[in-house]
Design an enzyme around this catalytic site. Structure first.
Site, mmCIF file in Angstrom:
data_model
loop_
_atom_site.group_PDB
_atom_site.id
_atom_site.type_symbol
_atom_site.label_atom_id
_atom_site.label_comp_id
_atom_site.label_asym_id
_atom_site.label_seq_id
_atom_site.Cartn_x
_atom_site.Cartn_y
_atom_site.Cartn_z
ATOM 1 N N ARG A 49 -8.161 17.606 -50.906
ATOM 2 C CA ARG A 49 -7.306 18.528 -49.993
ATOM 3 C C ARG A 49 -7.801 19.019 -48.819
ATOM 4 O O ARG A 49 -8.804 19.341 -49.496
ATOM 5 C CB ARG A 49 -6.161 18.743 -50.795
ATOM 6 N N GLY A 50 -7.020 19.858 -48.385
ATOM 7 C CA GLY A 50 -7.620 20.919 -47.624
ATOM 8 C C GLY A 50 -8.048 20.696 -46.340
ATOM 9 O O GLY A 50 -9.370 18.684 -45.807
ATOM 10 N N ALA A 51 -8.642 20.643 -45.180
ATOM 11 C CA ALA A 51 -8.271 20.198 -43.987
ATOM 12 C C ALA A 51 -9.486 19.927 -43.608
ATOM 13 O O ALA A 51 -9.922 18.760 -43.549
ATOM 14 C CB ALA A 51 -7.816 21.143 -42.384
ATOM 15 N N ARG A 87 -2.088 12.012 -43.885
ATOM 16 C CA ARG A 87 -1.066 13.334 -43.690
ATOM 17 C C ARG A 87 -0.751 13.839 -42.204
ATOM 18 O O ARG A 87 -2.270 14.066 -41.413
ATOM 19 C CB ARG A 87 -1.705 14.521 -44.772
ATOM 20 N N GLN A 198 -1.693 25.689 -54.663
ATOM 21 C CA GLN A 198 -3.337 25.958 -54.716
ATOM 22 C C GLN A 198 -3.911 27.483 -54.851
ATOM 23 O O GLN A 198 -5.394 27.595 -54.832
ATOM 24 C CB GLN A 198 -3.545 25.870 -53.243
ATOM 25 N N ASP A 238 -4.819 24.680 -41.009
ATOM 26 C CA ASP A 238 -5.417 22.929 -40.785
ATOM 27 C C ASP A 238 -5.304 22.479 -39.242
ATOM 28 O O ASP A 238 -6.080 20.890 -39.093
ATOM 29 C CB ASP A 238 -3.725 22.670 -41.679
ATOM 30 N N ASN A 248 -0.491 26.525 -40.613
ATOM 31 C CA ASN A 248 -1.399 26.397 -42.519
ATOM 32 C C ASN A 248 -0.881 26.373 -43.446
ATOM 33 O O ASN A 248 0.468 25.988 -43.205
ATOM 34 C CB ASN A 248 -2.098 28.204 -42.108
ATOM 35 N N LYS A 249 -0.796 26.628 -44.513
ATOM 36 C CA LYS A 249 0.034 25.688 -45.903
ATOM 37 C C LYS A 249 1.340 27.055 -45.671
ATOM 38 O O LYS A 249 1.039 28.217 -45.276
ATOM 39 C CB LYS A 249 -0.580 26.691 -47.300
HETATM 40 O O1 MRU Z 1 -1.575 20.830 -48.188
HETATM 41 P P1 MRU Z 1 -3.280 20.959 -48.631
HETATM 42 O O2 MRU Z 1 -3.480 21.899 -50.083
HETATM 43 O O3 MRU Z 1 -3.948 20.161 -48.118
HETATM 44 O O4 MRU Z 1 -3.286 22.514 -47.657
HETATM 45 C C1 MRU Z 1 -4.286 23.338 -47.416
HETATM 46 C C2 MRU Z 1 -4.255 24.373 -46.968
HETATM 47 O O5 MRU Z 1 -3.504 24.840 -46.173
HETATM 48 C C3 MRU Z 1 -5.974 25.079 -46.699
HETATM 49 O O6 MRU Z 1 -5.121 26.727 -47.012
HETATM 50 C C4 MRU Z 1 -6.176 24.787 -45.315
HETATM 51 O O7 MRU Z 1 -6.418 23.686 -45.144
HETATM 52 C C5 MRU Z 1 -7.054 25.195 -44.981
HETATM 53 S S1 MRU Z 1 -8.352 24.643 -46.169
HETATM 54 C C6 MRU Z 1 -9.818 25.013 -45.850
#
Ligand code: MRU
Length: 356
Positions: A49-51, A87, A198, A238, A248-249
């Site tokens: 996970r994470g962009a 996703r 997270q 993201d 973002n999250k």
């Molecule tokens: O749903 P996730 O855990 O993939 O979401 C991650 C986030 O929103 C992070 O803040 C974002 O991707 C930046 S990661 C370097």
């Protein structure tokens, strides 16, 4: 160069080995992904996970698919389509797949397998260098903030934008790792980030790196900001629209609103692959809606130390679960990128400049 304590993903022969993030922070479990479907499932279930890491994994997923099957255009189109559907919000996924497509499609079928590995591994290596650059530009920014403040800097972050979310040091946490390496005194407020928590991954990363941090409930952010307990907020992203609106999250926009009300600067750290010039503003960013079950239950350790999922809400309760939100550009002080700090107002011109 920052070295990941455990590789978030690596090639092993013709498959991938990932650090399964659904098992953290309780257990360190590596998982082998040997097929296209394995890779797609790992992304959609958030084992990775994470962009930026989603983009790297998808790129490697194309290589896995071609290694295990045909390499003609039908096979390539299938792999790209399956991975694209995993996703919707993080544009790094589409960015990495478009790059794989552009590299592979013109090639004869018999050289596509090797080229796919080469291109995907290049994307991962570049991501690590980009994180390093974000860390250094962010460090310069933190230095100006700590000089102004004259004492240990207090930074708030949200979700996890550390090494777990990339192939390198992270985005929002990269400046914090650089600050630690350069002797800057600091403390990090880490928000829990319900429903997927997270923030616990961030707390785990920071604890392993010996960086002082305080975990807080998401709802505590406004109060801490208003009390003057925080000098700066740094989050990841993201997808960033052409006008700077940033997905973002979920929960990010509440921090941005509270930071503005409290007069605290709010920064977004992200690689250029997270900027989507094709999307004019935040209204056009697709926001992932995940299963209600993630909100209705919670996972933790039981008395014997075994991970357990327990139900929070009564059977039949409805739950909304948008996984991301959009922070308007007007609430963002600046973007920390591999090219340096870009003031939110300068973003449209900067994006026009890198397109030409
Ligand atoms: O749903 P996730 O855990 O993939 O979401 C991650 C986030 O929103 C992070 O803040 C974002 O991707 C930046 S990661 C370097």
């Amino acid at each position: 160069m920052f070295a990941q304590p455990i590789a978030t993903l690596r090639r092993d022969g013709e498959s991938l080995v990932i650090l399964d993030q659904t098992q953290l922070p309780w257990r360190v479990v590596e998982r082998r992904l040997a097929t296209l479907q394995d890779v797609a499932d790992a992304i959609s279930t958030m084992q990775v996970r994470g962009a930026p890491l989603i983009g790297c994994t998808a790129a490697l997923g194309v290589a896995v698919a071609l290694a295990a099957g045909d390499t003609d255009d039908v096979a390539l189109n299938h792999a790209l389509a399956v991975l694209r559907a995993t996703r919707p919000t993080a544009v790094n996924l589409v960015w990495a797949l478009n790059r794989m497509d552009a590299r592979l499609r013109p090639l004869p079928f018999d050289v596509r397998r090797e080229a796919a590995w080469d291109e995907a591994e290049a994307i991962c290596a570049e991501d690590a260098s980009i994180c390093e650059a974000i860390g250094l530009h962010g460090l310069n920014l933190l230095r100006t903030l700590s000089v102004r403040d004259g004492r240990g800097l207090r930074v708030m972050t949200h979700c996890n934008a550390g090494w777990l979310a990339t192939a390198g040091a992270g985005t929002a946490l990269a400046p914090i790792y650089a600050a630690k390496a350069n002797g800057l005194k600091m403390k990090v407020f880490v928000s829990e980030t319900r429903p997927r928590n997270q923030g616990l991954l961030t707390a785990w990363e920071l604890a392993s790196a010996g960086i002082g941090h305080t975990l807080m409930a998401d709802n505590a952010a406004g109060w801490l900001l208003m009390q003057g307990e925080v000098d700066a907020v740094i989050v990841g992203a993201d997808r960033i629209a052409a006008n700077g609106d940033t997905a973002n999250k979920v929960g990010t926009v509440l921090k941005a609103l509270a930071a503005r009300a409290a007069g605290v600067p709010f920064y977004v750290a992200a690689p250029l692959s997270t900027f989507d010039a094709a999307v004019p503003d935040g209204r056009a960013i697709p926001i992932e809606e995940r299963a209600a079950e993630e909100v209705l239950s919670v996972e933790g350790l039981d008395g014997e130390g075994h991970p357990r999922r327990v139900r929070l809400a009564r059977e039949g309760t409805c739950a909304a679960n948008p996984a991301f939100d959009v922070t308007p550009a007007t609430l963002i002080s600046g973007f920390i990128t591999e090219r340096g700090l870009i003031a939110a107002g300068d973003l449209p011109e900067f994006l026009r400049g890198i397109q030409t």
